[in-house]
Design an enzyme around this catalytic site. Structure first.
Site, short mmCIF file in Angstrom:
data_model
loop_
_atom_site.label_atom_id
_atom_site.label_comp_id
_atom_site.label_asym_id
_atom_site.label_seq_id
_atom_site.Cartn_x
_atom_site.Cartn_y
_atom_site.Cartn_z
N LYS A 218 43.57 46.43 43.77
CA LYS A 218 42.27 45.89 43.64
C LYS A 218 41.36 46.53 44.35
CE LYS A 218 39.99 41.58 42.62
NZ LYS A 218 40.02 40.01 42.36
N ARG B 36 41.14 50.14 42.70
CA ARG B 36 40.33 49.98 41.36
C ARG B 36 38.87 50.00 41.83
NH1 ARG B 36 43.10 45.85 39.61
NH2 ARG B 36 41.18 44.62 39.77
N GLU C 226 39.86 31.19 46.64
CA GLU C 226 39.22 31.12 45.44
C GLU C 226 39.93 29.79 44.58
OE1 GLU C 226 38.89 34.07 41.24
OE2 GLU C 226 40.86 33.11 41.78
N ALA D 18 45.08 29.12 29.11
CA ALA D 18 45.00 30.47 29.81
C ALA D 18 46.42 30.99 30.07
CB ALA D 18 44.38 30.14 30.96
P1 0O2 Z 1 45.48 36.69 39.36
O1 0O2 Z 1 46.78 37.04 39.32
O2 0O2 Z 1 45.29 35.38 38.29
O3 0O2 Z 1 44.87 36.44 40.55
P2 0O2 Z 1 37.58 39.59 40.37
O4 0O2 Z 1 38.83 38.81 40.52
O5 0O2 Z 1 36.66 38.90 41.09
O6 0O2 Z 1 37.93 41.01 40.48
P3 0O2 Z 1 36.30 38.46 37.93
O7 0O2 Z 1 36.62 38.69 36.38
O8 0O2 Z 1 34.91 38.95 38.22
O9 0O2 Z 1 37.44 39.51 38.66
O10 0O2 Z 1 36.85 37.29 38.41
P4 0O2 Z 1 36.86 35.94 37.74
O11 0O2 Z 1 36.20 35.91 36.37
O12 0O2 Z 1 36.53 34.75 38.80
O13 0O2 Z 1 38.41 35.89 37.44
C1 0O2 Z 1 39.48 35.98 38.06
C2 0O2 Z 1 40.87 35.12 37.82
O14 0O2 Z 1 40.34 34.35 36.55
C3 0O2 Z 1 41.81 36.02 37.15
O15 0O2 Z 1 42.60 36.64 38.00
C4 0O2 Z 1 42.58 35.04 36.22
O16 0O2 Z 1 43.67 34.13 37.09
C5 0O2 Z 1 41.53 34.23 35.78
N1 0O2 Z 1 40.94 34.81 34.42
C6 0O2 Z 1 39.63 35.15 34.44
N2 0O2 Z 1 39.47 35.58 32.94
C7 0O2 Z 1 40.77 35.25 32.47
C8 0O2 Z 1 40.99 35.23 30.85
O17 0O2 Z 1 40.28 36.02 30.05
N3 0O2 Z 1 42.32 34.99 30.64
C9 0O2 Z 1 43.04 34.38 31.67
N4 0O2 Z 1 44.24 34.00 31.19
N5 0O2 Z 1 42.83 34.19 32.87
C10 0O2 Z 1 41.70 34.76 33.30
P5 0O2 Z 1 43.21 38.14 38.25
O18 0O2 Z 1 42.45 38.98 38.96
O19 0O2 Z 1 43.27 38.57 36.79
O20 0O2 Z 1 45.02 37.78 38.34
#
Ligand code: 0O2
Length: 251
Positions: free
Chosen positions: A68, A71, A154, A166
């Site tokens: 992360k 990236r 989070e 999801a």
């Molecule tokens: P993991 O392994 O679940 O932790 P950021 O995390 O801040 O870089 P973003 O997109 O701003 O990125 O954060 P956001 O929107 O709060 O989303 C973060 C997490 O929400 C993701 O974690 C997923 O767990 C979940 N999530 C968000 N969007 C989707 C989606 O479209 N589909 C599904 N299934 N889950 C989602 P990570 O980092 O992807 O991974």
């Protein structure tokens, strides 16, 4: 790239810092899990129903943290990681009904030692692909032997239907290397809308059932208190009235 050699003492200091760093997230999860458990038990006793179906938590793996940071092009220091990667500690709470999500999130957010850093409401504003969930970034102080560390956690709160969608969407997306044909993306979005409708329907049934139950309350049950499966009989009303909070006597 300059090559550094750490001496034994430096390596020891670094290991202690890294351990403290990772432990702070584990402690933050413990604290928050306790808070959630207290709310869950209190809700069960007072409203005679449990709004929380399931709670899971995880600390992000060092590999995902590094990915992360790379990236996003953030500095590779502990301070920068602490500030920029706010989902190292993550809790996912699955609630029974949509209204429970807001009740629970309010109850958490109003606690004095918790600061709300960010709220993303993907329930009121679903993502374009249909994803629905409430995301909070909270900050919680952890009292360690030589410092107080504010730690980000989070919290994702969703219903069973949102979680079901999801989990399967995530599986499909990654199984096919994020390469899903347009018509199937559309079907996934339709499925998310069906899940949302199901949530609404179940919530309506729950409301109607709860109103019906209130009308049916057994005369005997009215004068009982049940705590940890133990039933206590309440004294008669002339004594009980003294225990009433003054504000409730005004109605
Ligand atoms: P993991 O392994 O679940 O932790 P950021 O995390 O801040 O870089 P973003 O997109 O701003 O990125 O954060 P956001 O929107 O709060 O989303 C973060 C997490 O929400 C993701 O974690 C997923 O767990 C979940 N999530 C968000 N969007 C989707 C989606 O479209 N589909 C599904 N299934 N889950 C989602 P990570 O980092 O992807 O991974």
């Amino acid at each position: 790239m300059t090559k550094y050699e750490l001496n034994v003492k430096q390596l020891k200091i670094l290991k202690t810092e890294l351990t403290r760093f990772m432990m702070s997230y584990k402690f933050a999860l413990q604290e928050l899990n306790t808070k959630i458990d207290i709310l869950k038990q209190e809700f069960q006793y007072i409203h005679d129903y449990n709004p929380i179906e399931h709670v899971s938590s995880r600390v992000k793996s060092p590999e995902s943290i590094v990915n992360k940071i790379q990236r996003r092009g953030n500095d590779f220091t502990l301070e920068s990681i602490r500030e920029n990667v706010r989902d190292i500690a993550g809790i996912r709470i699955t609630c029974s009904f949509e209204s429970d999500i807001y009740t629970l999130s309010e109850q958490l957010m109003q606690q004095h030692d918790i600061s709300v850093v960010e709220t993303k409401d993907y329930i009121k504003n679903p993502k374009p692909n249909g994803y629905r969930s409430l995301h909070l970034i909270l900050s919680i102080p952890i009292f360690m032997s030589d410092r107080v560390q504010d730690v980000y956690v989070e919290v994702q709160i969703r219903t069973i239907a949102m979680d079901f969608w999801a989990s399967l969407e995530h599986k499909i997306y990654y199984k096919y290397n994020k390469n899903v044909p347009e018509h199937l993306l559309k079907e996934l979005k339709d499925a998310a809308e069906s899940a949302a409708l199901l949530d609404q329907k179940m919530e309506k049934i729950q409301h109607e059932m709860s109103a019906w139950k209130d009308r049916q309350t057994d005369e005997d049950e009215r004068y009982e208190l049940i705590i940890d499966n133990e039933t206590f009989s309440l004294p008669n009303e002339s004594i009980l009235v003294n225990l009433m909070p003054p504000s409730s006597l005004r109605d």
